[in-house]
Enzyme design. Sequence first.
Site, short mmCIF file in Angstrom:
data_model
loop_
_atom_site.label_atom_id
_atom_site.label_comp_id
_atom_site.label_asym_id
_atom_site.label_seq_id
_atom_site.Cartn_x
_atom_site.Cartn_y
_atom_site.Cartn_z
N PRO A 120 0.90 -1.27 -0.03
CA PRO A 120 -0.04 0.12 -0.03
C PRO A 120 0.88 1.19 -0.11
O PRO A 120 2.07 1.32 0.65
CB PRO A 120 -0.68 -0.15 1.32
CG PRO A 120 0.12 -1.05 2.27
CD PRO A 120 0.68 -1.98 1.10
N ASP A 121 0.18 2.34 -0.46
CA ASP A 121 0.88 3.74 -0.41
C ASP A 121 0.61 4.20 0.69
O ASP A 121 0.04 3.60 1.47
CB ASP A 121 0.57 4.66 -1.68
CG ASP A 121 -0.79 4.85 -1.69
OD1 ASP A 121 -1.46 4.67 -0.72
OD2 ASP A 121 -1.39 5.29 -2.54
N PHE A 122 1.16 5.57 1.11
CA PHE A 122 0.94 6.13 2.52
C PHE A 122 -0.26 6.86 2.53
O PHE A 122 -1.12 6.69 3.63
CB PHE A 122 2.11 6.90 2.74
CG PHE A 122 3.44 6.17 3.04
CD1 PHE A 122 3.66 5.65 4.41
CD2 PHE A 122 4.19 5.72 2.14
CE1 PHE A 122 4.87 5.04 4.58
CE2 PHE A 122 5.52 4.96 2.22
CZ PHE A 122 5.77 4.85 3.62
N ARG A 123 -0.73 7.56 1.61
CA ARG A 123 -1.72 8.59 1.75
C ARG A 123 -3.15 8.46 1.14
O ARG A 123 -3.92 9.00 1.07
CB ARG A 123 -1.23 10.00 1.32
CG ARG A 123 0.06 10.32 1.93
CD ARG A 123 0.68 11.58 1.73
NE ARG A 123 2.04 11.76 2.24
CZ ARG A 123 2.02 12.33 3.37
NH1 ARG A 123 1.10 12.72 4.00
NH2 ARG A 123 3.22 12.40 4.16
N ASN A 194 11.16 5.04 -1.74
CA ASN A 194 10.64 3.91 -1.27
C ASN A 194 11.74 3.23 -0.48
O ASN A 194 12.73 3.17 -0.67
CB ASN A 194 10.11 3.01 -2.15
CG ASN A 194 8.97 3.48 -3.14
OD1 ASN A 194 8.30 4.25 -2.79
ND2 ASN A 194 8.64 3.10 -4.36
N ASP A 196 11.05 -0.24 0.23
CA ASP A 196 10.82 -1.76 -0.13
C ASP A 196 11.91 -2.48 -0.67
O ASP A 196 11.77 -3.85 -0.76
CB ASP A 196 9.44 -1.87 -0.64
CG ASP A 196 9.53 -1.00 -1.96
OD1 ASP A 196 10.40 -1.02 -2.72
OD2 ASP A 196 8.18 -0.38 -2.34
N HIS A 213 15.24 7.84 1.16
CA HIS A 213 14.63 7.76 2.51
C HIS A 213 14.98 6.58 3.20
O HIS A 213 14.53 5.95 4.14
CB HIS A 213 13.12 7.67 2.63
CG HIS A 213 12.75 8.97 2.20
ND1 HIS A 213 11.25 9.13 1.93
CD2 HIS A 213 13.07 10.32 2.29
CE1 HIS A 213 10.91 10.45 1.68
NE2 HIS A 213 12.08 11.33 1.99
#
Length: 382
Positions: A120-123, A194, A196, A213
Site C-alpha cells: 500500500p502507498d501512504f496517503r 521507497n 521496500d 529515505h
Amino acid sequence: MTLGVNMSKAKSSRDRRIAPLGVSRVTRSSNNPQECQRSKPTDSGLVDDLSLMSVSEQQASLARKGKSPSLSTKAVLSSPSGSSVPRGALETVGRLMKLGRVRNIVVVAGAGISTASGIPDFRTPGTGLYANLAKYDIPYPEAIFNIDYFSDNPHPFFSLAKELYPGHHRPNYVHYFVRMLHQKGLLLRMYTQNIDGLEKLCGIPDDKLVEAHGSFATAACHLCYTPYPAEEAKQAIMNGSVPICTFCAGAVKPNVVFFGEDLPEKYFQHAEDFPKADLLMIMGTSLKIEPFASLVNTVKSTVPRLLLNRYPVGPFERRPLRRADYMELGDLSDSVQKLAEILGWHTEIHDLMNSHENGLSYTDPSNSSGENSDSSETDSMH
C-alpha cells in the site's frame, strides 16, 4: 526547511547521516500541517518542439475533483499550417525518446510504483498505510516515522516493521521499465522514496539508484549511530524484541530515514544529476515530503517533465502549467505499459521480467555482440 549559510557539523559515525562539506544539514520533513505542528524541523530544438504544446486542463480538473480522468491526457501540437493535431503526453515524450533527443533521464518515484506489487502507498484514503494505523495507538499517523516519538516509544514502529521488511513482495512492470531505461543507456539516476528494496531487487544497479529515505539493508543505533548487524536487528524485531546498542544502550533501528533525521549522503548527488537531466519522469508520488518533493523543481526550465500519476501533484497542480510539463493521469502500470508499447519495449520488458524472476540471464536484443547484460546482477539476487 531552510538551507543556511552556516552549518553545524554533521555526525561522522555514519555516512548516511553526513551532509557534504558546504551543504547545510538536510532532514526529512512532512508537508502535513498536523505533523508540522509537532516537528518543525538548451537544447533549442527540443524547446521548439515542446513550446508548442499545452496539457489539457480539463483532465487535471477532473482528477482534482475526484473524478477519474481518462488514461490519455491530451496535449495539443500546433502544426506549421496553424491546425491543431491531438497528441498524447506519452506519444510526445515517446517520440522524443525514439528520436534520440533525450539521453539522461532522471526518474523520481514514490510509493505508487509499488502498489502493483501489493504494497500500500501512504496517503490514499481508506487503503493507504496512514489510514490503517489505529491498532498502533499513536497520536497521529506520521508519528510512527518520527524520530522523537521513536526515541520515546519504539514499539509501534517495530510492530509495523514486521510487515515492511523486504522479502514478501516482487518487483512489478514499473520497476522493470526503469530497469529497461538503464539497459538502453538512458537512465542517469533513479531517486526513490521507497524503502521496500524492489528497485534493487529488479536489478537496477546501486550506482544508478538513490534511496532518499534509506532502506532496511543496514541498521544502527538511533542515538549514537553506531552500526549494528542488520540481520541481528531484523531477528530481534521479528521476535518482538527491541535491538539494543552495545555502546550506548539506545534502541537500534533499520537505516530508514525518519522525520527529523538527516538524509543519506548519496541524496546530495541531486546537485549534479538534475542539472544534467534532459527528461524528468515523476512516478507514483504525492510530492508531500520535503526536501524530496522539491527535487522536481531543480531541472532546467527547458527540460520536459512527465508526470505519471493518478492525480496532479506539486507543480502540476498549478495554472498555467509550465510549457514543458506533461501529464498522463490514471493507473500507473497502464500508463507505463502504454509508454513502453510506444517505444517498442513491451516484449523486451516482459522477457526481462520473466528471465530475472526465474533466475535466468537476460540478453539485451539491442546488444549486437549478444553478450549477457545482467548475469552477475541476476546471480546476486538469488
